[in-house]
Every structure is written in C-alpha cells, then in structure tokens.
Design an enzyme around this catalytic site. Structure first.
Site, PDB file in Angstrom:
ATOM      1  N   GLY A  46       0.807  -1.184  -0.045  1.00 39.88           N
ATOM      2  CA  GLY A  46      -0.022   0.030  -0.018  1.00 39.88           C
ATOM      3  C   GLY A  46       0.994   1.261   0.204  1.00 39.88           C
ATOM      4  O   GLY A  46       2.016   1.145   0.431  1.00 39.88           O
ATOM      5  N   GLN A  51       3.123   9.987   1.317  1.00 38.80           N
ATOM      6  CA  GLN A  51       4.055   9.314   1.775  1.00 38.80           C
ATOM      7  C   GLN A  51       5.501   9.651   0.448  1.00 38.80           C
ATOM      8  O   GLN A  51       6.320   9.375   0.736  1.00 38.80           O
ATOM      9  CB  GLN A  51       4.273   7.871   1.620  1.00 38.80           C
ATOM     10  CG  GLN A  51       3.504   7.339   2.842  1.00 38.80           C
ATOM     11  CD  GLN A  51       3.326   5.940   3.050  1.00 38.80           C
ATOM     12  OE1 GLN A  51       2.128   5.214   2.289  1.00 38.80           O
ATOM     13  NE2 GLN A  51       4.181   5.035   3.626  1.00 38.80           N
ATOM     14  N   CYS A 102       5.670  -0.386   7.678  1.00 41.80           N
ATOM     15  CA  CYS A 102       5.373   0.940   6.900  1.00 41.80           C
ATOM     16  C   CYS A 102       6.406   1.238   6.003  1.00 41.80           C
ATOM     17  O   CYS A 102       7.754   1.380   6.638  1.00 41.80           O
ATOM     18  CB  CYS A 102       4.959   2.041   7.937  1.00 41.80           C
ATOM     19  SG  CYS A 102       4.357   3.631   6.986  1.00 41.80           S
ATOM     20  N   LEU A 103       6.425   1.542   4.837  1.00 40.91           N
ATOM     21  CA  LEU A 103       7.471   1.880   3.960  1.00 40.91           C
ATOM     22  C   LEU A 103       8.198   3.398   4.613  1.00 40.91           C
ATOM     23  O   LEU A 103       9.282   3.697   4.348  1.00 40.91           O
ATOM     24  CB  LEU A 103       7.193   2.384   2.651  1.00 40.91           C
ATOM     25  CG  LEU A 103       6.599   0.978   1.916  1.00 40.91           C
ATOM     26  CD1 LEU A 103       6.082   1.076   0.495  1.00 40.91           C
ATOM     27  CD2 LEU A 103       7.555  -0.149   1.751  1.00 40.91           C
ATOM     28  N   HIS A 144      -4.648   1.302   7.851  1.00 39.97           N
ATOM     29  CA  HIS A 144      -3.421   1.832   7.615  1.00 39.97           C
ATOM     30  C   HIS A 144      -3.134   3.070   7.013  1.00 39.97           C
ATOM     31  O   HIS A 144      -2.722   4.074   7.376  1.00 39.97           O
ATOM     32  CB  HIS A 144      -2.460   0.704   7.824  1.00 39.97           C
ATOM     33  CG  HIS A 144      -1.085   1.140   7.647  1.00 39.97           C
ATOM     34  ND1 HIS A 144       0.086   0.718   8.571  1.00 39.97           N
ATOM     35  CD2 HIS A 144      -0.204   1.870   6.637  1.00 39.97           C
ATOM     36  CE1 HIS A 144       1.234   1.230   8.234  1.00 39.97           C
ATOM     37  NE2 HIS A 144       0.988   1.945   7.264  1.00 39.97           N
ATOM     38  N   GLU A 145      -3.542   2.803   5.645  1.00 35.55           N
ATOM     39  CA  GLU A 145      -3.354   3.877   4.684  1.00 35.55           C
ATOM     40  C   GLU A 145      -4.006   5.171   4.987  1.00 35.55           C
ATOM     41  O   GLU A 145      -3.920   6.249   4.613  1.00 35.55           O
ATOM     42  CB  GLU A 145      -3.621   3.358   3.407  1.00 35.55           C
ATOM     43  CG  GLU A 145      -2.810   2.150   2.813  1.00 35.55           C
ATOM     44  CD  GLU A 145      -1.264   2.361   2.757  1.00 35.55           C
ATOM     45  OE1 GLU A 145      -0.671   3.533   3.115  1.00 35.55           O
ATOM     46  OE2 GLU A 145      -0.333   1.323   3.279  1.00 35.55           O
ATOM     47  N   HIS A 148      -2.572   7.362   7.350  1.00 36.58           N
ATOM     48  CA  HIS A 148      -1.658   8.165   6.636  1.00 36.58           C
ATOM     49  C   HIS A 148      -2.250   9.508   6.280  1.00 36.58           C
ATOM     50  O   HIS A 148      -1.637  10.772   6.193  1.00 36.58           O
ATOM     51  CB  HIS A 148      -1.108   7.715   5.455  1.00 36.58           C
ATOM     52  CG  HIS A 148       0.112   6.720   5.743  1.00 36.58           C
ATOM     53  ND1 HIS A 148       1.237   7.194   6.400  1.00 36.58           N
ATOM     54  CD2 HIS A 148       0.520   5.642   5.469  1.00 36.58           C
ATOM     55  CE1 HIS A 148       2.292   6.409   6.605  1.00 36.58           C
ATOM     56  NE2 HIS A 148       1.528   4.968   5.957  1.00 36.58           N
TER      57      HIS A 148
HETATM   58  O1  K1U Z   1       3.849   2.365   3.933  1.00 32.65           O
HETATM   59  C1  K1U Z   1       2.857   1.840   3.759  1.00 32.65           C
HETATM   60  O2  K1U Z   1       1.944   2.205   4.198  1.00 32.65           O
HETATM   61  C2  K1U Z   1       2.686   0.435   3.124  1.00 32.65           C
HETATM   62  C3  K1U Z   1       2.766  -0.763   4.197  1.00 32.65           C
HETATM   63  C4  K1U Z   1       1.432  -1.311   4.080  1.00 32.65           C
HETATM   64  C5  K1U Z   1       0.907  -2.201   5.090  1.00 32.65           C
HETATM   65  C6  K1U Z   1       1.568  -3.144   5.688  1.00 32.65           C
HETATM   66  C7  K1U Z   1       1.164  -4.137   6.491  1.00 32.65           C
HETATM   67  C8  K1U Z   1       0.234  -3.886   7.367  1.00 32.65           C
HETATM   68  C9  K1U Z   1      -0.380  -2.533   7.073  1.00 32.65           C
HETATM   69  C10 K1U Z   1      -0.227  -1.878   6.073  1.00 32.65           C
HETATM   70  C11 K1U Z   1       3.726  -1.819   3.556  1.00 32.65           C
HETATM   71  O3  K1U Z   1       3.446  -2.270   2.551  1.00 32.65           O
HETATM   72  S1  K1U Z   1       4.951  -2.426   4.503  1.00 32.65           S
HETATM   73  C12 K1U Z   1       5.882  -3.649   3.620  1.00 32.65           C
HETATM   74  C13 K1U Z   1       4.659  -5.023   3.492  1.00 32.65           C
HETATM   75  O4  K1U Z   1       4.096  -5.099   4.362  1.00 32.65           O
HETATM   76  C14 K1U Z   1       5.291  -5.976   2.513  1.00 32.65           C
HETATM   77  C15 K1U Z   1       6.313  -5.832   1.731  1.00 32.65           C
HETATM   78  C16 K1U Z   1       6.539  -6.619   0.640  1.00 32.65           C
HETATM   79  C17 K1U Z   1       5.735  -7.954   0.477  1.00 32.65           C
HETATM   80  C18 K1U Z   1       4.693  -7.873   1.321  1.00 32.65           C
HETATM   81  C19 K1U Z   1       4.321  -7.199   2.476  1.00 32.65           C
HETATM   82 ZN    ZN Z   2       2.195   3.273   6.239  1.00 34.10          ZN
END
Ligand code: K1U
Ligand code: ZN
Length: 179
Positions: A46, A51, A102-103, A144-145, A148
C-alpha cells in the site's frame, strides 16, 4: 511513470492532514501511476500520496494475493487498487491484531489492533463511486493507509517508548544509507 522518493519518519510532512481531491483527471491518474510504481519498487502492499510528499487523499494498494493452487514462488498476478477520497462508513466492534509495517518506518514491525471489518466508500481510478466491505489484510491495510491521510502513522498506535525507539532506528538507518 516514475519511481518517487518515499519520505521517512520524522519528516513533518508525514504529519499533515491531506486535502480532498476535487476531480479525478489525467493529472491525478498520473500521480496514482507514479504511486503504484513506487509501491511495487519498494516493495510494499500500500502507499498513501503523502508518503511521496503529495498532501492529497489518495491511496494505492496491491495485496499481492496469489490465486489458490499457484506456485508459491511465482509472482502474483497484479491487482492494483486505487482509492480517492476514501471514507469509512462502518467499522466492526470486533478488533483484529496484525503485525504492521510501513515504508515510511522501514524495518520496524509491530502489532496494531484495528476493527476486523470496515465498509468503505471511495472514488476509483475513473472517478466512479464504489462502496464495499473489507476484511482481513484488506481491512488492516486500508485503515493503515487512511491513517496516513490524517497524519497518523502505525507507530502512533504504540507506546511512546516503542515510537521513540522506532524513530531512532529509522534515523540511524537513513544516516547509514546516506554515508
Ligand atoms: O507504507 C505503507 O503504508 C505500506 C505498508 C502497508 C501495510 C503493511 C502491513 C500492514 C498494514 C499496512 C507496507 O506495504 S509495509 C511492507 C509490506 O507489508 C510488504 C512488503 C512486501 C511484500 C509483502 C508485504
Ligand atoms: Zn504506512
């Protein structure tokens, strides 16, 4: 399309409350295309526009679900989702835990409790209104998004001690990546 830089904590831009979008037009679709490319590159499931420094109420997502019976090593079929001006119109009383990441807070993961199911309303890539129910990872990720969009990060749901530790860890990570 372009891969854009993802902002990390403690950048104050991430704390902004984002503005609603007036119109889903080609300029907004170009932003959503950049966001999706940036999210796939990271990689993540996401991304909210803030971001990448754009203070508008826009989210992209691809939960990377593999079809049943698919080779576990094979790349999933792409299923991009786009959310403009998303709203939660109903949330379940039941809560569900999920180990979130979260990225904008790289390499930090912790459990957050959120409503297990939500009903959401949003405009899609073509500006059409959609209303649907989300559960499982979809429910977690959209909440979560949407946080943000209001300047809230998943670490804001943790204790101050854990939040401060997370920010310190990311600052060190960013400093060592720049060195
Ligand atoms: O930064 C963000 O908002 C994105 C975040 C989204 C998220 C992940 C887990 C729970 C709630 C919201 C991410 O994508 S973190 C990276 C991640 O979860 C992932 C990366 C590669 C493959 C699978 C998952
Ligand atoms: Zn995030």
């Amino acid at each position: 399309m372009a891969i854009r830089d993802i902002l990390t904590v403690p950048n104050p831009i991430l704390k902004q409350v984002c503005k609603p979008v007036d119109k889903v037009d080609d300029a907004l679709r170009a932003l959503m295309d950049d966001m999706l490319e940036t999210m796939y590159d990271a990689p993540g499931i996401g991304l909210a526009a803030i971001q990448i420094g754009e203070p508008v109420r826009v989210i992209v997502m691809d939960l990377q679900e593999k079809p049943e019976g698919a080779d576990p090593d094979a790349e999933g079929v792409k299923h991009p989702r786009y959310f403009v001006n998303p709203e939660i119109v109903w949330a379940s009383e039941e809560l569900a835990p999920y180990e979130e990441g979260c990225l904008s807070v790289p390499e930090v993961y912790d459990e957050v409790l959120r409503p297990a199911r939500v009903r959401i309303r949003y405009l899609d890539y073509n500006g059409q209104q959609v209303e649907e129910e989300a559960d499982g990872l979809y429910a977690t990720c959209i909440q979560h998004e949407m946080d943000h969009l209001n300047g809230v990060l998943f670490i804001d749901h943790l204790s101050k001690l854990k939040r401060d530790r997370a920010v310190t860890k990311v600052k060190k990570l960013v400093r060592s990546a720049a060195a």
